[in-house]
Write a protein that holds these residues in place. Structure first.
Motif, PDB file in Angstrom:
ATOM      1  N   ALA A 201      50.761  59.514  48.583  1.00 34.03           N
ATOM      2  CA  ALA A 201      50.148  60.726  48.053  1.00 34.03           C
ATOM      3  C   ALA A 201      50.316  60.736  46.542  1.00 34.03           C
ATOM      4  O   ALA A 201      51.314  60.247  46.011  1.00 34.03           O
ATOM      5  N   THR A 202      49.343  61.282  45.850  1.00 35.22           N
ATOM      6  CA  THR A 202      49.425  61.415  44.399  1.00 35.22           C
ATOM      7  C   THR A 202      49.111  62.850  44.006  1.00 35.22           C
ATOM      8  O   THR A 202      48.384  63.560  44.703  1.00 35.22           O
ATOM      9  N   GLY A 203      49.668  63.261  42.873  1.00 33.40           N
ATOM     10  CA  GLY A 203      49.415  64.603  42.384  1.00 33.40           C
ATOM     11  C   GLY A 203      49.552  64.647  40.872  1.00 33.40           C
ATOM     12  O   GLY A 203      50.124  63.747  40.254  1.00 33.40           O
ATOM     13  N   LEU A 204      49.028  65.701  40.280  1.00 32.49           N
ATOM     14  CA  LEU A 204      49.071  65.883  38.829  1.00 32.49           C
ATOM     15  C   LEU A 204      50.400  66.492  38.410  1.00 32.49           C
ATOM     16  O   LEU A 204      50.863  67.476  38.999  1.00 32.49           O
ATOM     17  N   ALA A 205      51.004  65.916  37.374  1.00 32.27           N
ATOM     18  CA  ALA A 205      52.199  66.485  36.745  1.00 32.27           C
ATOM     19  C   ALA A 205      51.849  66.828  35.302  1.00 32.27           C
ATOM     20  O   ALA A 205      51.945  65.974  34.418  1.00 32.27           O
ATOM     21  N   PRO A 206      51.405  68.063  35.049  1.00 32.06           N
ATOM     22  CA  PRO A 206      51.013  68.432  33.678  1.00 32.06           C
ATOM     23  C   PRO A 206      52.172  68.209  32.701  1.00 32.06           C
ATOM     24  O   PRO A 206      53.313  68.557  32.975  1.00 32.06           O
ATOM     25  N   GLY A 207      51.850  67.592  31.574  1.00 28.29           N
ATOM     26  CA  GLY A 207      52.861  67.363  30.551  1.00 28.29           C
ATOM     27  C   GLY A 207      53.504  65.994  30.604  1.00 28.29           C
ATOM     28  O   GLY A 207      54.071  65.537  29.612  1.00 28.29           O
ATOM     29  N   ARG A 208      53.449  65.321  31.738  1.00 26.13           N
ATOM     30  CA  ARG A 208      53.988  63.959  31.801  1.00 26.13           C
ATOM     31  C   ARG A 208      52.975  62.978  31.223  1.00 26.13           C
ATOM     32  O   ARG A 208      51.776  63.133  31.430  1.00 26.13           O
ATOM     33  N   SER A 209      53.492  61.978  30.530  1.00 28.08           N
ATOM     34  CA  SER A 209      52.617  60.991  29.894  1.00 28.08           C
ATOM     35  C   SER A 209      52.643  59.640  30.607  1.00 28.08           C
ATOM     36  O   SER A 209      51.979  58.709  30.167  1.00 28.08           O
ATOM     37  N   GLU A 210      53.423  59.535  31.690  1.00 23.17           N
ATOM     38  CA  GLU A 210      53.563  58.276  32.413  1.00 23.17           C
ATOM     39  C   GLU A 210      53.183  58.464  33.881  1.00 23.17           C
ATOM     40  O   GLU A 210      53.252  59.572  34.418  1.00 23.17           O
ATOM     41  N   ILE A 211      52.810  57.387  34.529  1.00 22.28           N
ATOM     42  CA  ILE A 211      52.673  57.386  35.982  1.00 22.28           C
ATOM     43  C   ILE A 211      54.087  57.378  36.559  1.00 22.28           C
ATOM     44  O   ILE A 211      54.882  56.501  36.242  1.00 22.28           O
ATOM     45  N   SER A 212      54.405  58.373  37.357  1.00 22.79           N
ATOM     46  CA  SER A 212      55.779  58.577  37.821  1.00 22.79           C
ATOM     47  C   SER A 212      55.902  58.273  39.311  1.00 22.79           C
ATOM     48  O   SER A 212      55.287  58.951  40.136  1.00 22.79           O
ATOM     49  N   MET A 213      56.702  57.271  39.642  1.00 31.24           N
ATOM     50  CA  MET A 213      56.988  56.969  41.037  1.00 31.24           C
ATOM     51  C   MET A 213      58.146  57.872  41.479  1.00 31.24           C
ATOM     52  O   MET A 213      59.263  57.765  40.967  1.00 31.24           O
ATOM     53  N   GLU A 214      57.873  58.766  42.396  1.00 32.64           N
ATOM     54  CA  GLU A 214      58.876  59.751  42.785  1.00 32.64           C
ATOM     55  C   GLU A 214      59.895  59.148  43.752  1.00 32.64           C
ATOM     56  O   GLU A 214      59.533  58.467  44.707  1.00 32.64           O
ATOM     57  N   ARG A 215      61.164  59.451  43.483  1.00 31.48           N
ATOM     58  CA  ARG A 215      62.242  58.933  44.319  1.00 31.48           C
ATOM     59  C   ARG A 215      62.551  59.833  45.513  1.00 31.48           C
ATOM     60  O   ARG A 215      62.797  59.353  46.620  1.00 31.48           O
ATOM     61  N   VAL A 216      62.524  61.176  45.306  1.00 31.48           N
ATOM     62  CA  VAL A 216      63.089  62.064  46.319  1.00 31.48           C
ATOM     63  C   VAL A 216      62.259  63.336  46.480  1.00 31.48           C
ATOM     64  O   VAL A 216      61.756  63.897  45.501  1.00 31.48           O
ATOM     65  N   ALA A 217      62.094  63.762  47.723  1.00 30.85           N
ATOM     66  CA  ALA A 217      61.467  65.042  48.058  1.00 30.85           C
ATOM     67  C   ALA A 217      62.542  65.979  48.584  1.00 30.85           C
ATOM     68  O   ALA A 217      63.391  65.563  49.379  1.00 30.85           O
ATOM     69  N   ILE A 218      62.521  67.236  48.158  1.00 31.62           N
ATOM     70  CA  ILE A 218      63.552  68.185  48.585  1.00 31.62           C
ATOM     71  C   ILE A 218      62.964  69.278  49.473  1.00 31.62           C
ATOM     72  O   ILE A 218      61.783  69.609  49.376  1.00 31.62           O
ATOM     73  N   ASN A 219      63.819  69.839  50.310  1.00 38.69           N
ATOM     74  CA  ASN A 219      63.378  70.810  51.315  1.00 38.69           C
ATOM     75  C   ASN A 219      63.362  72.225  50.752  1.00 38.69           C
ATOM     76  O   ASN A 219      64.063  73.109  51.229  1.00 38.69           O
ATOM     77  N   ILE A 220      62.545  72.422  49.729  1.00 37.71           N
ATOM     78  CA  ILE A 220      62.430  73.757  49.140  1.00 37.71           C
ATOM     79  C   ILE A 220      61.048  73.953  48.531  1.00 37.71           C
ATOM     80  O   ILE A 220      60.495  73.038  47.910  1.00 37.71           O
ATOM     81  N   ASN A 221      60.482  75.117  48.758  1.00 34.95           N
ATOM     82  CA  ASN A 221      59.290  75.575  48.054  1.00 34.95           C
ATOM     83  C   ASN A 221      59.721  76.645  47.059  1.00 34.95           C
ATOM     84  O   ASN A 221      60.397  77.611  47.434  1.00 34.95           O
ATOM     85  N   ASP A 222      59.325  76.484  45.798  1.00 32.49           N
ATOM     86  CA  ASP A 222      59.682  77.464  44.774  1.00 32.49           C
ATOM     87  C   ASP A 222      58.590  77.423  43.716  1.00 32.49           C
ATOM     88  O   ASP A 222      58.721  76.769  42.687  1.00 32.49           O
ATOM     89  N   ALA A 223      57.499  78.113  43.997  1.00 26.81           N
ATOM     90  CA  ALA A 223      56.273  77.963  43.221  1.00 26.81           C
ATOM     91  C   ALA A 223      56.314  78.791  41.935  1.00 26.81           C
ATOM     92  O   ALA A 223      56.556  80.001  41.970  1.00 26.81           O
TER      93      ALA A 223
ATOM     94  N   VAL B  31      60.687  73.824  53.175  1.00 22.79           N
ATOM     95  CA  VAL B  31      59.464  73.133  53.580  1.00 22.79           C
ATOM     96  C   VAL B  31      59.433  73.000  55.101  1.00 22.79           C
ATOM     97  O   VAL B  31      58.426  73.290  55.744  1.00 22.79           O
ATOM     98  N   VAL B  32      60.553  72.579  55.673  1.00 25.43           N
ATOM     99  CA  VAL B  32      60.695  72.440  57.124  1.00 25.43           C
ATOM    100  C   VAL B  32      61.991  73.139  57.543  1.00 25.43           C
ATOM    101  O   VAL B  32      63.074  72.729  57.111  1.00 25.43           O
ATOM    102  N   ASP B  33      61.881  74.181  58.344  1.00 33.90           N
ATOM    103  CA  ASP B  33      63.075  74.880  58.821  1.00 33.90           C
ATOM    104  C   ASP B  33      64.012  73.910  59.532  1.00 33.90           C
ATOM    105  O   ASP B  33      63.588  73.192  60.446  1.00 33.90           O
ATOM    106  N   GLY B  34      65.265  73.884  59.111  1.00 31.62           N
ATOM    107  CA  GLY B  34      66.248  73.030  59.762  1.00 31.62           C
ATOM    108  C   GLY B  34      66.171  71.570  59.374  1.00 31.62           C
ATOM    109  O   GLY B  34      66.937  70.757  59.889  1.00 31.62           O
ATOM    110  N   GLY B  35      65.257  71.214  58.461  1.00 29.15           N
ATOM    111  CA  GLY B  35      65.130  69.819  58.035  1.00 29.15           C
ATOM    112  C   GLY B  35      66.251  69.441  57.093  1.00 29.15           C
ATOM    113  O   GLY B  35      66.959  70.297  56.553  1.00 29.15           O
ATOM    114  N   PRO B  36      66.442  68.140  56.870  1.00 33.68           N
ATOM    115  CA  PRO B  36      67.475  67.694  55.932  1.00 33.68           C
ATOM    116  C   PRO B  36      67.168  68.167  54.512  1.00 33.68           C
ATOM    117  O   PRO B  36      66.031  68.527  54.188  1.00 33.68           O
ATOM    118  N   ALA B  37      68.184  68.147  53.667  1.00 32.94           N
ATOM    119  CA  ALA B  37      68.011  68.630  52.287  1.00 32.94           C
ATOM    120  C   ALA B  37      66.978  67.816  51.526  1.00 32.94           C
ATOM    121  O   ALA B  37      66.265  68.349  50.674  1.00 32.94           O
TER     122      ALA B  37
END
Length: 204
Positions: free
Chosen positions: A68-90, A105-111
């Protein structure tokens, strides 16, 4: 023919285009080798629908790899993401006007889940192609992170490797270079079974 599912997002935050999808769709049909082809699909930028659409695509296409790919406003590099966290905070509402704060993101899922892509090898190859790239330690807490977490959660324990790439806006990286960088990153992701060790991580 094996499939690498490459996803980008629709525009959000009143922007007319989203370079993650503009780049991804240019790689639709790209053959990594004779029996592996990229299939590009667009995701909605909404907490209620993005993850469900992604799971539908996985069920429909049965991909051998998912990125999956997404826009990161303000970043100037292509960023390979290491970790996804179990939180939504928009910080802003999504395209359906929802703005979850401090929800899982998922109730009871790992951190957290780590990418199962060879992110350092991908960074190394993209840099060697003359395109700015880095390892990122944070995918944020907006819809991108939600999709990344749900992707890893859905495929944990399977043979399907998966992960997330954040891309710069077009003012910081021309679309043609972004397409070239993604092409390299996706190819290396498919062809590399053991990650490189010589590229240091970078918070970006």
């Amino acid at each position: 023919m094996k499939t690498v599912l490459l996803m980008g997002f629709e525009p959000f935050d009143q922007e007319p285009v989203n370079p993650s999808w503009e780049a991804a769709r240019q790689l639709d049909g790209f053959k990594i080798d004779q029996d592996v082809m990229v299939v590009a699909r667009e995701l909605p930028c909404a907490f209620a629908t993005a993850g469900e659409r992604m799971l539908q695509l996985i069920d429909e296409l049965r991909p051998a790899m998912v990125i999956a790919t997404g826009l990161a406003p303000g970043r100037s590099e292509i960023s390979m993401e290491r970790v996804a966290i179990n939180i939504n905070d928009a910080r802003i509402p999504d395209n359906l006007g929802e703005q979850p704060v401090d929800t899982p993101v998922v109730d009871g899922g790992p951190a957290a889940y780590f990418s199962t892509l060879p992110i350092k090898a991908m960074v190394k190859a993209v840099r060697e192609a003359g395109i700015a790239a880095s390892v990122s330690q944070t995918a944020g807490t907006f819809v991108c992170n939600q999709v990344f977490y749900r992707l890893q959660h859905a495929l944990v324990g399977s043979a399907v490797r998966s992960g997330f790439i954040h891309v710069p806006g077009e003012s910081l990286m021309p679309l043609s270079r972004l397409v070239d960088g993604l092409r390299v990153a996706v190819s290396v992701a498919w062809n590399t079974s053991v990650d490189a060790v010589e590229v240091g991580g970078q918070v970006s």
